[in-house]
Design an enzyme around this catalytic site. Structure first.
Site: not given
Ligand code: ATP
Length: 318
Positions: A11, A72, A103, A125, A127, A129, A171
């Protein structure tokens, strides 16, 4: 090293361009040639590769998205595909590769390292995360985009005396939701890490607040919580308060990066080049307790990260 490559994968995130710029400029200053690889690992396999010069990264520090594009490439999990990618690198003289992504992208970088290409990951990212690092490029811009939208929804929500559910990205991670919730003073913040919320509890709270004269009610949902529109319908039915869901969506992935994202991206991109110059491989750049550090990718991927309990409790107290 004489030649390195740089790609963005997974992303996109605001600040990736600033990271690319730092990689290109720091490498060129050291006399290292830089190959830009478009569309992530997919573009690497397809040899969508070009020589980058100082000028290639002019006027991009302030731009969201990634000039290298991203994609992707699910087949990258296959060893023969990674082997082919390593051969492409060798064909183009690419000895070291900077992989800007999350990741999943670091897994690809680790696999490439096993095939003799020195790889370094840079955490990009929105996020936040990525367990090994306190900061990921894009998070600050995403949060700032989201809070501005929540502010706007709050205005109209107050006018109409509505309950508003605003869904932000994440998510599996609630960092954006938690930050927005605190920054926007939301009544409730629902995040996947603390997925134990009781809708009846929220309904009761809304009813109690209305009795005290409160005119609006804001709930911030992380994407992973589920269908916000369906939740709005249930809450409206149960409380009689008009309830609407707003899904901010991909707007959070774009926009001009904040100072924070640009500065971290610059430092992390430069550090990735420093690591490759030292001959390091299979590393990921991280920001931990105020320092720029690096970890072995496997070690980094094995780490776990939870949201900060103090911050979560704080959101409940305010
Ligand atoms: P984000 O989470 O922000 O979307 P990400 O880097 O985690 O970023 P992914 O889609 O998970 O995004 O991964 C990006 C690419 O990395 C994949 O399309 C694939 O090419 C490669 N990749 C992912 N997982 C693996 C894996 N287990 N082994 C090798 N390569 C992988």
């Amino acid at each position: 090293v004489n030649v390195i490559g740089v790609l963005t994968s997974g992303g996109d995130a605001p600040g990736m361009n600033a990271a690319i710029r730092a990689v290109v400029r720091t490498a060129l200053k050291e006399g290292i040639k830089v190959k830009g690889i478009r569309r992530g690992f997919l573009g690497l396999l397809e040899e969508d590769i070009y020589d980058m010069e100082y000028k290639s990264v002019s006027d991009i520090i302030n731009r969201g998205g990634t000039i290298l594009h991203t994609a992707r490439c699910p087949e990258f999990v296959k060893p023969e595909v990674v082997e082919k990618a390593a051969q492409v690198c060798k064909k183009h003289g690419i000895e070291g590769l900077v992989v800007i992504g999350g990741d999943g992208s670091f897994r690809g970088a680790a696999d490439l390292a096993k095939h003799g290409i020195n790889t370094v990951g840079v955490p990009g990212t929105i996020d936040l995360d990525i367990a090994c690092t306190d900061y990921t490029i894009g998070f600050d811009t995403a949060v700032n985009t989201a809070i501005q939208t929540v502010d706007k929804v709050r205005d109209t929500s107050t006018s109409h005396e509505r309950c508003s559910i605003i869904e932000v990205m994440g998510r599996h991670a609630g960092f954006i939701a938690l930050w927005c919730g605190i920054a926007n003073g939301a009544e409730d913040i629902l995040i996947p890490e603390r997925y134990d919320y009781d809708e009846q509890h929220i309904i009761d709270k809304i009813n109690r607040r209305r009795e005290t004269g409160k005119k609006h009610y804001i709930i911030i949902n992380a994407e992973g919580i589920g269908d916000s529109h369906a939740m709005a319908e249930r809450i409206e039915k149960a409380t009689g308060m008009e309830t609407r869901a707003t899904i901010i969506g991909h707007a959070q992935r774009g926009g001009s990066p904040t100072a924070r994202d640009r500065v971290y991206a610059a430092a992390m991109g430069a550090k990735a080049v420093d690591l490759l110059r030292k001959g390091a491989s299979n590393r990921v750049v991280a920001h931990v307790k105020g320092e720029f550090v690096d970890y072995d990718i496997a070690e980094a991927l094995a780490m776990t990260k939870d949201i900060n309990q103090y911050m979560y409790d704080l959101s409940k107290r305010l």
